[in-house]
Motif scaffolding. Structure first.
Motif, short mmCIF file in Angstrom:
data_model
loop_
_atom_site.label_atom_id
_atom_site.label_comp_id
_atom_site.label_asym_id
_atom_site.label_seq_id
_atom_site.Cartn_x
_atom_site.Cartn_y
_atom_site.Cartn_z
N MET A 70 50.92 74.72 94.30
CA MET A 70 50.04 75.18 95.42
C MET A 70 50.58 75.22 96.81
N PRO A 71 50.91 75.85 97.62
CA PRO A 71 51.39 75.69 98.81
C PRO A 71 50.67 74.79 99.58
N ALA A 72 49.55 74.64 99.65
CA ALA A 72 48.78 73.45 100.66
C ALA A 72 49.28 72.12 100.21
N VAL A 73 49.50 72.09 98.77
CA VAL A 73 49.95 70.94 98.08
C VAL A 73 51.32 70.57 98.31
N SER A 88 62.69 78.22 90.50
CA SER A 88 62.86 79.61 90.83
C SER A 88 62.64 79.78 92.08
N ALA A 89 63.16 81.32 92.24
CA ALA A 89 62.98 81.73 93.64
C ALA A 89 61.72 81.58 94.45
N LEU A 90 60.83 81.86 93.54
CA LEU A 90 59.51 81.72 94.40
C LEU A 90 59.11 80.45 94.67
N GLU A 91 59.50 79.42 93.73
CA GLU A 91 59.11 78.01 94.30
C GLU A 91 59.94 77.68 95.29
N MET A 92 61.24 78.17 95.50
CA MET A 92 62.33 77.91 96.66
C MET A 92 61.65 78.45 98.05
N ARG A 93 60.95 79.72 97.78
CA ARG A 93 60.60 80.14 99.13
C ARG A 93 59.29 79.38 99.51
N ALA A 94 58.53 78.95 98.69
CA ALA A 94 57.26 78.16 99.14
C ALA A 94 57.73 76.65 99.61
N THR A 118 72.06 84.18 94.71
CA THR A 118 72.16 84.64 96.08
C THR A 118 71.49 84.09 96.86
N GLN A 119 70.10 84.08 96.62
CA GLN A 119 68.89 83.51 97.62
C GLN A 119 69.32 82.07 97.82
N ALA A 120 69.52 81.47 96.80
CA ALA A 120 69.95 79.83 96.83
C ALA A 120 70.78 79.69 97.84
N VAL A 121 72.22 80.25 97.64
CA VAL A 121 73.42 80.00 98.27
C VAL A 121 72.95 80.61 99.75
N ALA A 122 72.22 81.58 100.10
CA ALA A 122 71.98 81.93 101.51
C ALA A 122 70.97 81.06 102.02
N ALA A 123 70.21 80.22 101.26
CA ALA A 123 69.42 79.20 101.93
C ALA A 123 69.95 77.74 102.05
#
Ligand SMILES: Cc1ncc(COP(=O)(O)O)c(C=O)c1O
Length: 408
Positions: A70-73, A88-94, A118-123
């Motif tokens: 949960m984003p607030a958590v 996951s990429a979604l968890e990474m974004r959160a 790709t997202q993880a390397v860029a992040a």
């Protein structure tokens, strides 16, 4: 007041249940609908405080977002721990939506796609590589992007951890690289353009036996020290995993955290600091941080007696809180702690069976439990719902609406 600590933590001054000091009846009006999950931010803060005061100062705490994304958590926990672990990429974004910098996020788990890598390397997050072929793909993605990937190797150790609710190391595994394959993989990667951080071992989850966990930590350190000589880079990161369990059932005893703290202090002083002075030493926990902070609140929609057995049918069920139905990680089904929020915890009890609203006998939330008399409209609360609740449940099953989640 209940003798079960998981229930007592939510006991309000009037003997009824409260979350974050708000009586559950009133909180339900505030939320506006049942069922819902409520997480108590004070309990999360206190739990992290307990970890900080019991584990040695040199231990970095990482929160495994999968336990409760949960984003607030995540945001609340991120302010109290040192790093976040995502799957996951979604968890990474959160995770990256919090103030946590990319270099304090790790990404573990099998089957990462090229898009996720790709997202993880860029992040700039630490990718915990789970196989030699995943490592090849990380290198390729890094070359394509012109960015040096931050990486670690997740090791599948040569030992198993007994007593874990879920075993994720030892023997053949989809998780991590078998320890005997790691030297060859390091040789293959020696010339690659990588920012190598170190190693991660996560052999199991939900373990209440401190001695077994301490033994696993000792074996993990020994295994990494042996690999250190064969590693062409300095070891900057040593993730010892976690697996700290919480008590769900009557016979469960809370984990002996001080014993784990003592063991980690000895390992730091005697083995890790002298040999791996640059290593950030991490313990990675999900359930232990948030599991006991959450409740799942449902409302009784029917009360019926079938051939002498009383059933309370509630408006929630296994589609939201699968674990409490016994269908997530249990071999023999046992009851999660349960109570009636709209009655006093000390009211006389009767024996009832609490079921969810799904048309399957699997949707059993409390089998022959002792509860104060509850009728249609009363609120039934299930405890230990802060981890692996909503997002570990088959929410689409039978098409009921999704529950709300609140952090109080
Ligand atoms: C790599 C990894 N880290 C952390 C966790 C979190 O485990 P727990 O919530 O039991 O602490 C898991 C659980 O599966 C995991 O696989």
């Amino acid at each position: 007041m209940s003798e079960r600590p998981s229930i007592a933590a939510f006991a309000g001054p009037d003997g009824r249940l409260a979350v974050g000091g708000i009586p559950v009846g009133r909180l339900t009006e505030r939320v506006g609908s049942t069922p819902y999950f409520a997480y108590d931010r004070r309990l999360i803060t206190e739990r992290i405080g307990l970890l900080r005061s019991t584990l040695p100062a040199g231990i970095h705490l990482s929160y495994a977002v999968k336990a409760n994304p949960m984003p607030a958590v995540i945001h609340h926990v991120a302010g109290l721990v040192d790093s976040l672990d995502v799957a996951s990429a979604l968890e990474m974004r959160a995770a990256l939506d919090t103030p946590t910098p990319g270099d304090r996020v790790s990404f573990a788990g099998p089957g990462k796609t090229d898009a996720e890598l790709t997202q993880a390397v860029a992040a700039g997050v630490t990718i915990e590589m789970e196989s030699p072929t995943e490592a090849d793909r990380v290198v390729r993605v890094g070359n394509q992007l012109g960015i040096r990937p931050r990486v670690a190797i997740r090791i599948n150790p040569d030992f198993q951890v007994k007593g874990s609710g879920m075993r994720m190391g030892g023997g053949p595994q989809q998780f991590g690289v078998d320890v005997e394959q790691v030297p060859g993989m390091l040789t293959d990667l020696a010339a690659a353009d990588l920012e190598f951080q170190g190693f991660h071992v996560f052999p199991g989850s939900q373990n209440l036996n401190a001695e077994i966990l301490c033994d696993a930590q000792r074996k993990t350190v020994a295994l990494v020290l042996e690999l250190a000589d064969k590693t062409p880079w300095p070891i900057r990161y040593l993730n010892l995993g976690g697996g700290f369990g919480i008590p769900y059932f009557d016979k469960d005893r809370p984990l002996d955290l001080p014993a784990i703290g003592d063991n980690l202090a000895a390992l730091l002083d005697e083995s890790i600091r002298p040999n791996l002075p640059d290593a950030r030493v991490v313990v990675e926990l999900g359930r232990y941080i948030v599991g006991e902070s959450g409740v799942y609140v449902t409302r009784v929609v029917d009360r019926k007696v079938s051939r002498g057995k009383t059933y309370l049918v509630v408006d929630g069920g296994m589609h939201h809180q699968l674990a409490a139905s016994g269908n997530f990680g249990q071999v023999i089904r046992r009851n999660y702690p349960i109570a009636v929020a709209t009655r006093s915890l000390t009211d006389a009890a009767e024996e009832v069976t609490v079921v969810g609203c799904l048309c399957t006998p699997l949707d059993l939330l409390g089998d022959n439990v002792a509860l104060p008399r509850a009728d249609v409209g009363d609120l039934i609360v299930l405890f230990q719902a802060g981890a692996y609740g909503l997002t570990a449940s088959p929410t689409a099953f039978l098409g009921h609406p999704a529950p709300a989640e609140v952090l109080v």
